[in-house]
Design a protein around this motif. Structure first.
Motif, PDB file in Angstrom:
ATOM      1  N   ARG A   2      34.569  35.114  46.903  1.00  0.00           N
ATOM      2  CA  ARG A   2      34.878  35.609  45.739  1.00  0.00           C
ATOM      3  C   ARG A   2      33.595  36.138  45.178  1.00  0.00           C
ATOM      4  O   ARG A   2      32.404  35.871  45.347  1.00  0.00           O
ATOM      5  CB  ARG A   2      35.393  34.242  45.032  1.00  0.00           C
ATOM      6  CG  ARG A   2      36.549  33.867  45.353  1.00  0.00           C
ATOM      7  CD  ARG A   2      37.176  32.664  44.601  1.00  0.00           C
ATOM      8  NE  ARG A   2      36.037  31.599  44.222  1.00  0.00           N
ATOM      9  CZ  ARG A   2      35.978  30.575  43.552  1.00  0.00           C
ATOM     10  NH1 ARG A   2      36.976  30.573  42.572  1.00  0.00           N
ATOM     11  NH2 ARG A   2      35.064  29.823  43.546  1.00  0.00           N
ATOM     12  N   HIS A   3      33.760  37.201  44.190  1.00  0.00           N
ATOM     13  CA  HIS A   3      32.730  37.992  43.707  1.00  0.00           C
ATOM     14  C   HIS A   3      33.016  38.367  42.429  1.00  0.00           C
ATOM     15  O   HIS A   3      34.054  38.445  41.853  1.00  0.00           O
ATOM     16  CB  HIS A   3      32.160  39.105  44.651  1.00  0.00           C
ATOM     17  CG  HIS A   3      33.095  40.187  44.600  1.00  0.00           C
ATOM     18  ND1 HIS A   3      34.235  40.363  45.324  1.00  0.00           N
ATOM     19  CD2 HIS A   3      32.867  41.269  43.917  1.00  0.00           C
ATOM     20  CE1 HIS A   3      34.742  41.208  45.060  1.00  0.00           C
ATOM     21  NE2 HIS A   3      33.882  42.097  44.278  1.00  0.00           N
ATOM     22  N   ARG A   4      31.783  38.555  41.501  1.00  0.00           N
ATOM     23  CA  ARG A   4      31.958  39.129  40.315  1.00  0.00           C
ATOM     24  C   ARG A   4      30.746  40.105  40.097  1.00  0.00           C
ATOM     25  O   ARG A   4      29.652  39.755  40.456  1.00  0.00           O
ATOM     26  CB  ARG A   4      31.973  38.116  39.131  1.00  0.00           C
ATOM     27  CG  ARG A   4      31.905  38.835  37.778  1.00  0.00           C
ATOM     28  CD  ARG A   4      31.726  37.780  36.718  1.00  0.00           C
ATOM     29  NE  ARG A   4      32.969  37.257  36.766  1.00  0.00           N
ATOM     30  CZ  ARG A   4      33.445  35.931  35.712  1.00  0.00           C
ATOM     31  NH1 ARG A   4      32.514  35.853  34.933  1.00  0.00           N
ATOM     32  NH2 ARG A   4      34.618  35.505  35.923  1.00  0.00           N
ATOM     33  N   ILE A   5      30.941  41.425  39.854  1.00  0.00           N
ATOM     34  CA  ILE A   5      29.881  42.373  39.475  1.00  0.00           C
ATOM     35  C   ILE A   5      29.777  42.672  38.035  1.00  0.00           C
ATOM     36  O   ILE A   5      30.753  42.789  37.368  1.00  0.00           O
ATOM     37  CB  ILE A   5      30.297  43.768  40.383  1.00  0.00           C
ATOM     38  CG1 ILE A   5      30.278  43.353  41.840  1.00  0.00           C
ATOM     39  CG2 ILE A   5      29.127  44.628  39.925  1.00  0.00           C
ATOM     40  CD1 ILE A   5      30.675  44.544  42.470  1.00  0.00           C
ATOM     41  N   GLN A   6      28.685  42.626  37.639  1.00  0.00           N
ATOM     42  CA  GLN A   6      28.360  42.692  35.975  1.00  0.00           C
ATOM     43  C   GLN A   6      27.257  43.861  36.062  1.00  0.00           C
ATOM     44  O   GLN A   6      26.499  44.096  36.848  1.00  0.00           O
ATOM     45  CB  GLN A   6      27.622  41.639  35.357  1.00  0.00           C
ATOM     46  CG  GLN A   6      28.546  40.419  35.556  1.00  0.00           C
ATOM     47  CD  GLN A   6      28.230  39.313  34.942  1.00  0.00           C
ATOM     48  OE1 GLN A   6      26.943  38.775  34.963  1.00  0.00           O
ATOM     49  NE2 GLN A   6      29.131  38.307  34.116  1.00  0.00           N
ATOM     50  N   GLY A   7      27.362  44.694  34.893  1.00  0.00           N
ATOM     51  CA  GLY A   7      26.424  45.697  34.627  1.00  0.00           C
ATOM     52  C   GLY A   7      27.041  47.170  35.077  1.00  0.00           C
ATOM     53  O   GLY A   7      28.004  47.202  35.469  1.00  0.00           O
ATOM     54  N   ARG A   8      26.137  48.008  34.981  1.00  0.00           N
ATOM     55  CA  ARG A   8      26.362  49.632  35.130  1.00  0.00           C
ATOM     56  C   ARG A   8      25.788  49.979  36.289  1.00  0.00           C
ATOM     57  O   ARG A   8      24.995  49.533  37.005  1.00  0.00           O
ATOM     58  CB  ARG A   8      26.179  50.325  33.848  1.00  0.00           C
ATOM     59  CG  ARG A   8      26.578  50.323  32.634  1.00  0.00           C
ATOM     60  CD  ARG A   8      26.354  50.825  31.710  1.00  0.00           C
ATOM     61  NE  ARG A   8      26.395  50.065  30.370  1.00  0.00           N
ATOM     62  CZ  ARG A   8      25.943  50.311  29.119  1.00  0.00           C
ATOM     63  NH1 ARG A   8      25.652  51.751  29.100  1.00  0.00           N
ATOM     64  NH2 ARG A   8      26.176  49.427  28.223  1.00  0.00           N
ATOM     65  N   SER A   9      26.387  51.260  36.925  1.00  0.00           N
ATOM     66  CA  SER A   9      25.819  51.740  38.302  1.00  0.00           C
ATOM     67  C   SER A   9      24.347  52.125  37.898  1.00  0.00           C
ATOM     68  O   SER A   9      23.575  52.100  36.935  1.00  0.00           O
ATOM     69  CB  SER A   9      26.529  53.001  38.269  1.00  0.00           C
ATOM     70  OG  SER A   9      25.791  53.464  39.380  1.00  0.00           O
ATOM     71  N   GLY A  10      23.620  51.455  39.248  1.00  0.00           N
ATOM     72  CA  GLY A  10      22.082  51.342  39.214  1.00  0.00           C
ATOM     73  C   GLY A  10      21.495  50.134  38.412  1.00  0.00           C
ATOM     74  O   GLY A  10      20.300  49.639  38.904  1.00  0.00           O
TER      75      GLY A  10
END
Length: 121
Positions: A2-10
């Motif tokens: 399972r995963h979660r990605i936060q933030g914007r590109s870069g």
């Protein structure tokens, strides 16, 4: 996994939870492919088994590998993510300990999740 990605590109941060039976290195590489991660750093902890570590013999220019079969505490995994052509590559080192608190460390070639592995990329 399972995963979660936060933030914007870069400037993204991913939190990944690997499940029992997942192979650590191949799971993280698959995550990097799917999430299109080109470079970054990785940190993790948890519990693993069937762990293969390596020590680089500079004179012979080869890794001396050793596999540890029992469940071990993954006290620290640290490394980086890069690209080789179009494919992600991991360079990770770990420190693990057994039930007697004896540490082992080295380049991580493979490990199977025993309980959980929690990662930040």
């Amino acid at each position: 996994m399972r995963h979660r990605i936060q933030g914007r590109s870069g400037k993204r941060i991913a939190v990944i939870k690997l499940e029992p039976g997942d192979e650590v290195v191949s799971s993280l590489l698959e995550f990097c492919r799917r999430a299109r991660i080109r470079s970054g750093t990785i940190s993790a902890l948890g519990a693993v088994e069937k762990t293969t570590l390596g020590w680089f013999d500079r004179r012979r220019r080869v890794y001396v590998k050793r596999t540890f079969r029992g469940v071990m505490e993954l006290a620290s995994l640290t490394g980086n993510i890069a690209r080789l052509g179009k494919s992600p590559v991991l360079h990770t080192h770990v420190v693990c300990s057994d039930r007697s608190f004896r540490p082992v460390a080295g380049h991580l070639f493979s490990a199977t999740v025993a309980v959980t592995v929690e990662c930040v990329v």
